[in-house]
Design an enzyme around this catalytic site. Structure first.
Site, mmCIF file in Angstrom:
data_model
loop_
_atom_site.group_PDB
_atom_site.id
_atom_site.type_symbol
_atom_site.label_atom_id
_atom_site.label_comp_id
_atom_site.label_asym_id
_atom_site.label_seq_id
_atom_site.Cartn_x
_atom_site.Cartn_y
_atom_site.Cartn_z
ATOM 1 N N CYS A 80 -0.742 -53.440 -20.993
ATOM 2 C CA CYS A 80 -1.394 -53.804 -19.722
ATOM 3 C C CYS A 80 -0.394 -54.415 -18.740
ATOM 4 O O CYS A 80 -0.349 -54.037 -17.558
ATOM 5 C CB CYS A 80 -2.533 -54.784 -19.998
ATOM 6 N N HIS A 102 -4.639 -61.381 -16.667
ATOM 7 C CA HIS A 102 -3.285 -61.946 -16.587
ATOM 8 C C HIS A 102 -2.952 -62.160 -15.105
ATOM 9 O O HIS A 102 -3.503 -61.481 -14.237
ATOM 10 C CB HIS A 102 -2.238 -60.966 -17.113
HETATM 11 P P1 NAD Z 1 -9.333 -54.102 -30.812
HETATM 12 O O1 NAD Z 1 -9.164 -54.946 -32.019
HETATM 13 O O2 NAD Z 1 -10.313 -54.523 -29.769
HETATM 14 O O3 NAD Z 1 -9.755 -52.624 -31.256
HETATM 15 C C1 NAD Z 1 -9.131 -51.960 -32.307
HETATM 16 C C2 NAD Z 1 -10.189 -51.179 -33.066
HETATM 17 O O4 NAD Z 1 -9.573 -50.413 -34.086
HETATM 18 C C3 NAD Z 1 -11.223 -52.069 -33.748
HETATM 19 O O5 NAD Z 1 -12.500 -51.533 -33.502
HETATM 20 C C4 NAD Z 1 -10.855 -51.979 -35.224
HETATM 21 O O6 NAD Z 1 -11.988 -52.133 -36.054
HETATM 22 C C5 NAD Z 1 -10.322 -50.570 -35.301
HETATM 23 N N1 NAD Z 1 -9.431 -50.317 -36.440
HETATM 24 C C6 NAD Z 1 -8.722 -51.176 -37.205
HETATM 25 N N2 NAD Z 1 -8.005 -50.513 -38.131
HETATM 26 C C7 NAD Z 1 -8.257 -49.191 -37.955
HETATM 27 C C8 NAD Z 1 -7.833 -47.996 -38.596
HETATM 28 N N3 NAD Z 1 -6.976 -48.023 -39.609
HETATM 29 N N4 NAD Z 1 -8.305 -46.814 -38.142
HETATM 30 C C9 NAD Z 1 -9.165 -46.752 -37.102
HETATM 31 N N5 NAD Z 1 -9.620 -47.863 -36.456
HETATM 32 C C10 NAD Z 1 -9.169 -49.057 -36.881
HETATM 33 O O7 NAD Z 1 -7.891 -53.900 -30.204
HETATM 34 P P2 NAD Z 1 -7.533 -53.501 -28.708
HETATM 35 O O8 NAD Z 1 -7.484 -54.737 -27.887
HETATM 36 O O9 NAD Z 1 -8.381 -52.379 -28.271
HETATM 37 O O10 NAD Z 1 -6.016 -53.050 -28.899
HETATM 38 C C11 NAD Z 1 -5.685 -51.747 -29.344
HETATM 39 C C12 NAD Z 1 -4.271 -51.429 -28.901
HETATM 40 O O11 NAD Z 1 -4.231 -51.478 -27.468
HETATM 41 C C13 NAD Z 1 -3.178 -52.382 -29.378
HETATM 42 O O12 NAD Z 1 -1.976 -51.664 -29.519
HETATM 43 C C14 NAD Z 1 -3.048 -53.340 -28.222
HETATM 44 O O13 NAD Z 1 -1.790 -53.970 -28.184
HETATM 45 C C15 NAD Z 1 -3.232 -52.394 -27.053
HETATM 46 N N6 NAD Z 1 -3.669 -53.031 -25.811
HETATM 47 C C16 NAD Z 1 -4.614 -54.008 -25.816
HETATM 48 C C17 NAD Z 1 -4.956 -54.610 -24.622
HETATM 49 C C18 NAD Z 1 -5.955 -55.728 -24.566
HETATM 50 O O14 NAD Z 1 -5.816 -56.602 -23.743
HETATM 51 N N7 NAD Z 1 -6.970 -55.754 -25.381
HETATM 52 C C19 NAD Z 1 -4.379 -54.184 -23.433
HETATM 53 C C20 NAD Z 1 -3.463 -53.119 -23.449
HETATM 54 C C21 NAD Z 1 -3.100 -52.555 -24.662
#
Ligand code: NAD
Length: 337
Positions: A140, A220
């Protein structure tokens, strides 16, 4: 129609699935989850075929009465592109499975830049992902900085970027994150990882970043100083930024004084989940002192990467160039507030 699967249906995954569904040239083949929680229930409610990501958890879905369409491998085999939105580090572990089924995969910013063919920001380096098998849509914060730096480089040239990132402690649903009552240099050493991450998009950019974490969940905030290679006046820079489809320059009369009112505005205009896909730059903050530009921008961490994932689907499948893809994505989502 491009057939897109989403593996990892959490904060990012569920938003990407909705955004893909809104595109005229894409369909969601299904989504994969590890747990039968409220998001799994909602996926089914919305009509997304739900796949189990882990074999031994299948019975948990059965017990919860949530019907599965199959295992994640079937979803991967059936998709033209997989968007992996699993927690940081899991995407890299999944890479082998995607390669096995010959399905190009998009990973998220929490993954390492080392194992992918390209890191991606639609405005800045769309064609680097052209035809690639493993592409990382940057985080992000890196997305927010890249969108800002791209037009400045093109129009004025950039000598150096210095940014302090005041980071939300956690997303609204992340009850275990913090700080609850502190202001924490994070990391305390310089540079924070954000500068080097922006270099995965602009390898030759001179950028220093510092990070802090604060007790906030909404967005942020970046305090930005860019030393340019020319000396435009502030109005000129503001006009340039206003011309960018993924930068929202907050008009002065809106009287928006922070992330709280920005989120309120997003809800008032009917944005799904109160999401703000654009960088939010305070027009009044855009200031120049000689060749130095200063401004504040807020970044909605849960959603600014969503349109970028949609564009990355078109990039890896060579189905549009940057301009066409960005236009299509923006139109389908209703970008521009
Ligand atoms: P999150 O925890 O909200 O979602 C991840 C999902 O994946 C959950 O539903 C979890 O149950 C599921 N999961 C866990 N292990 C798994 C597996 N082996 N197979 C399939 N599903 C599985 O996380 P998020 O915030 O959505 O983050 C996901 C990615 O995006 C990360 O790399 C994070 O760094 C990136 N990201 C997050 C944000 C943020 O602010 N939330 C912003 C930009 C990028």
């Amino acid at each position: 129609m491009l057939r897109v699967g989403v593996n990892g249906y959490g904060t990012i995954g569920k938003r990407v699935a909705d955004a893909v569904r809104a595109q005229p040239d894409m369909e969601v083949v299904g989504v994969a989850k590890t747990r039968p929680n409220f998001e799994a229930e909602q996926a089914v409610e919305k009509g997304f075929p739900l796949y189990a990501a882990v074999e031994d958890r299948v019975e948990l879905f059965d017990e919860a009465g949530i019907e599965l369409a199959g295992m994640v491998e079937e979803l991967v085999a059936d998709s033209d592109v997989i968007v992996d939105a699993c927690p940081s580090g899991i995407g890299e572990q999944n890479a082998e499975m995607y390669a096995e089924y010959d399905t190009p995969a998009l990973y998220q910013g929490g993954e390492s830049a080392d194992f992918v063919d390209a890191s991606f920001n639609a405005r800045s380096n769309f064609s680097d992902a052209s035809g690639a098998d493993h592409v990382r849509v940057v985080s992000c914060n890196t997305t927010g900085l890249s969108r800002l730096v791209a037009p400045l480089r093109e129009e004025y040239g950039v000598e150096k970027v210095r940014t302090t990132l005041v980071r939300r402690g956690g997303d609204p649903a992340q009850t275990g994150r913090g700080p609850i009552n502190d202001i924490v240099p994070n990391p305390v050493t310089l540079p924070s990882h954000h500068g080097p991450d922006v270099n995965t998009i602009f390898p030759d950019l001179d950028i220093d970043t510092l990070g802090l974490k604060v007790p906030a969940t909404l967005m942020h905030m970046h305090s930005v100083n860019v030393t340019l290679e020319s000396e435009p006046d502030a109005d000129e820079v503001r006009d340039l930024l206003e011309g960018e489809s993924r930068l929202f320059v907050i008009p002065d009369h809106f009287d928006i004084d922070g992330a709280g009112k920005l989120k309120e505005y997003a809800q008032d205009v009917g944005r799904p989940r109160g999401d703000i896909w654009e960088n939010c730059v305070w027009g009044e903050s855009v200031t120049t002192e000689g060749d130095d530009l200063y401004l504040f921008q807020a970044i909605h961490q849960e959603s600014d990467v969503v349109p970028e994932n949609v564009d990355a689907v078109r990039a890896v499948t060579n189905s549009a160039d940057a301009e066409e893809s960005i236009r299509k994505t923006n139109e389908a989502l209703g970008m521009g507030i």
